[in-house]
Every structure is written in structure tokens, then in C-alpha cells.
Motif scaffolding. Structure first.
Motif, PDB file in Angstrom:
ATOM      1  N   ARG A 154      43.061  17.380  47.518  1.00  0.00           N
ATOM      2  CA  ARG A 154      41.957  16.507  47.945  1.00  0.00           C
ATOM      3  C   ARG A 154      42.413  15.460  48.964  1.00  0.00           C
ATOM      4  N   SER A 155      43.691  15.096  48.908  1.00  0.00           N
ATOM      5  CA  SER A 155      44.315  14.208  49.882  1.00  0.00           C
ATOM      6  C   SER A 155      45.817  14.312  49.658  1.00  0.00           C
ATOM      7  N   GLU A 156      46.603  13.617  50.497  1.00  0.00           N
ATOM      8  CA  GLU A 156      48.051  13.688  50.317  1.00  0.00           C
ATOM      9  C   GLU A 156      48.485  13.055  49.000  1.00  0.00           C
ATOM     10  N   SER A 157      47.699  12.139  48.472  1.00  0.00           N
ATOM     11  CA  SER A 157      48.052  11.463  47.225  1.00  0.00           C
ATOM     12  C   SER A 157      47.208  11.914  46.039  1.00  0.00           C
ATOM     13  N   ASP A 158      46.229  12.747  46.272  1.00  0.00           N
ATOM     14  CA  ASP A 158      45.340  13.207  45.206  1.00  0.00           C
ATOM     15  C   ASP A 158      45.252  14.732  45.256  1.00  0.00           C
ATOM     16  N   ASN A 210      52.184  15.997  55.922  1.00  0.00           N
ATOM     17  CA  ASN A 210      51.676  15.985  54.543  1.00  0.00           C
ATOM     18  C   ASN A 210      52.537  16.879  53.661  1.00  0.00           C
ATOM     19  N   ASP A 244      36.178  17.749  52.302  1.00  0.00           N
ATOM     20  CA  ASP A 244      36.332  16.621  53.217  1.00  0.00           C
ATOM     21  C   ASP A 244      37.792  16.321  53.539  1.00  0.00           C
ATOM     22  N   PHE A 245      38.689  17.261  53.260  1.00  0.00           N
ATOM     23  CA  PHE A 245      40.117  17.020  53.489  1.00  0.00           C
ATOM     24  C   PHE A 245      40.686  18.031  54.470  1.00  0.00           C
ATOM     25  N   SER A 246      41.342  17.517  55.506  1.00  0.00           N
ATOM     26  CA  SER A 246      42.015  18.354  56.500  1.00  0.00           C
ATOM     27  C   SER A 246      43.457  17.873  56.623  1.00  0.00           C
ATOM     28  N   PRO A 247      44.432  18.585  56.073  1.00  0.00           N
ATOM     29  CA  PRO A 247      45.829  18.133  56.117  1.00  0.00           C
ATOM     30  C   PRO A 247      46.327  17.971  57.548  1.00  0.00           C
TER      31      PRO A 247
END
Length: 314
Positions: free
Chosen positions: A134-138, A168, A161-164
Motif C-alpha cells: 500500500r506504501s513503502e511503510s505500509d 522503494n 492508489d500506490f505506484s512504487p
């Protein structure tokens, strides 16, 4: 849908069957003494809180959503069944062929997206571990206290909604007892990235990292990776002749001399004139062989290689 609650059972095994239209909940404090827990049926069973039993846990079918902790015995997920959630398997976890493990937060029960396994983890061929980033931290992950024996598939999804981006890194599996085996996965099996980026799959001694990096494009004959084919690449070729490079690499450099990665410009007449003539290549190769043999204190390059190269290009 039907809902039910099971609190405890003593003196034997506890079997809960939830049909395909059902949802049952196991509340905190389940006590089975030395019995075993068995989940059957195609429906979903929510496991909340910490159970107290040393017997085994067996998911025979459907979905076991884990938001608490199982007993300390072996947990087995059968073919066609699913274990999902961010709870704790207090013993070993065996994922049989055709079974699925989904490490994820259960939004209406717990926000933890780490599935913990206190013992060892074994995933057979054709079994699947599914994660979401979902994100770099989640992101979802699997934390194992013992040895992780990996096999089967790793399926990774990206939140909408996440694009690495480049740099990352996602530590999706950790195993204090070490990692044996690998998932049957290639970078092409992972989610699509922005153009110019690629996935890197890195198996460490005790973890598995998924990272995103920029794709490095090299020109043919560009041996020092500086984005251009020039005299410096010739020096790199000469110094590595017989170890890292061979005669054919010289021809690759010669044919692409003057090209630049940014513009991919063709060699100019001046640049072409700087390329050593084929007639002098024999002497260059002989000198390079001697320098390599005498200056590096390594195994001697066979004389037949030098004479063969000289005879080809004389």
C-alpha cells in the motif's frame, strides 16, 4: 448470512463447520485442553483473541480469518483452504499444495498486517502466499520465528492508489531460523511498474526483499558503464583480456565506438580514426597477454589463446 459464536470445548477435539453462506466467530479464551481444533466447510471463521490449547489447528476448507492466536501445536492449511489475517500462529505452520495464505490486516478486527508464525513455516509447491503493498511503510508481510521453507507462488498486489518509485524496498518475509528454498516467481510475475523501473527479488539469509530500481541500459562495447563507448572502454577491455573479456569483445567495442547512451550518436569520422586498426591488433593482444600474465600474478593465460587471436587478426 448466519452468525454464531463458539467459546470453548473440553475433553476432546473441537470441530466447527461453517457452510458457504455462513460466518462464525471464535471469541477470546478458547480452551481445548489437549484437544485439536478443526475448521471445516466452505464458509469463513473469524478467530479473535488468544486460544489456550497445545493441540493442532487444521483448516480443512473455507477461510480461517486470524485476528488472535492459535494454540501451540501444528497449524495445517489444506488444499483449497485459506488462512488470512494479521494474527499469530503460535506453533509451526504448514501450507499444503493448493492452499493459500493471505497476510493482511482485517480492517474490522485488527489493523496489524503482519502474519506472525512463532515456529517454522513450510509452503509446498502450488501453494500461494498473497501480499498487498500500500506504501513503502505500509505493506503485508510474514514474520517467522523459525525456519522458512519456501516453495509455490508469491502473489503481490498493489493498492490502487500506490505506484512504487525507484529506491522503494519491501521486506515481505523475515525468518529468524533462516530461509530455505525460493518461491516460483520471476520479476515479470510482479505488478507492472512505471516505465524505466524494474523489480529486484533478493533472498537474504533471513529475509526476502522486494525492491524497485531504475533499469540500467548499457551500450554494446560500453565496458566501464559510463554511458559512452570510448577509449576508456578499450582500456577496460585490455586490462581484463582473458579474464573478463575476449577478442570478440574488442570487435564489439570497435563497431560501437563513439556511441553515447543519451543520444545514441553514431561514431564520427574523427572517432572512427581513433580505433586501432585490425593490422595492429595482433601486437596489442600479445602485449595484453604478457601484461596480464606478468602483472597480475594469476594463472598463466594459455599461449595457444594468444597465438590463435594473433593469427585471426594479423
Amino acid at each position: 448470512r448466519r452468525e454464531g459464536t463458539v467459546a470453548s470445548s473440553t475433553g476432546g477435539d473441537l470441530t466447527i463447520e461453517v457452510d458457504s453462506h455462513g460466518l462464525a466467530t471464535v471469541v477470546p479464551g478458547v480452551t481445548l485442553d489437549t484437544g485439536n481444533f478443526i475448521k471445516t466447510g466452505a464458509g469463513e471463521l473469524e478467530w479473535i483473541g488468544v486460544a489456550s490449547y497445545s493441540g493442532t489447528t487444521h483448516v480443512d476448507g473455507g477461510v480461517l480469518t486470524l485476528a488472535g492466536a492459535t494454540g501451540t501445536g501444528l497449524t495445517t492449511i489444506d488444499s483449497g483452504a485459506t488462512l488470512r489475517g494479521g494474527g499469530t500462529v503460535a506453533g509451526d505452520l504448514s501450507v499444503l499444495a493448493g492452499a493459500t495464505v493471505v497476510a493482511t490486516n482485517v480492517s474490522d478486527i485488527t489493523s496489524d498486517s503482519v502474519l506472525n508464525v512463532f515456529g517454522s513455516y513450510t509452503q509446498q509447491k502450488v501453494a500461494t502466499l498473497r501480499l498487498e503493498l500500500r506504501s513503502e511503510s505500509d505493506f503485508d508481510s510474514l514474520a517467522i520465528g523459525g525456519l522458512a521453507t519456501l516453495g509455490g507462488l508469491l502473489e503481490v498486489d498493489l493498492a490502487t492508489d500506490f505506484s512504487p518509485i525507484a529506491g522503494n524496498t519491501f521486506e515481505v518475509v523475515t525468518a529468524e531460523g533462516g530461509i530455505a528454498g525460493e518461491f516460483h516467481i520471476a520479476t515479470t510475475d510482479l505488478p507492472s511498474l512505471t516505465e524505466g523501473l524494474e523489480w529486484i527479488i533478493d533472498y537474504g539469509a533471513t529475509n526476502l526483499l522486494l525492491s524497485v530500481a531504475e533499469i540500467i541500459v548499457n551500450l554494446p562495447g560500453e565496458f566501464n558503464l559510463d554511458g559512452r563507448v570510448d577509449a576508456a572502454d578499450y582500456t577496460t577491455w585490455r586490462d581484463g583480456l582473458g579474464v573478463d573479456y575476449f577478442v570478440a569483445d574488442y570487435e564489439l567495442w570497435r563497431d560501437n565506438f563513439g556511441r553515447v547512451l543519451e543520444t545514441d550518436a553514431s561514431a564520427s569520422a574523427t572517432a572512427t580514426a581513433a580505433v586501432p586498426e585490425q593490422g595492429s591488433l595482433a601486437l596489442i593482444i600479445l602485449c595484453a597477454c604478457l601484461m596480464w600474465n606478468l602483472g597480475r600474478n594469476r594463472a598463466v593465460l594459455p599461449a595457444s589463446f594468444c597465438w590463435k587471436a594473433m593469427s585471426v587478426h594479423s
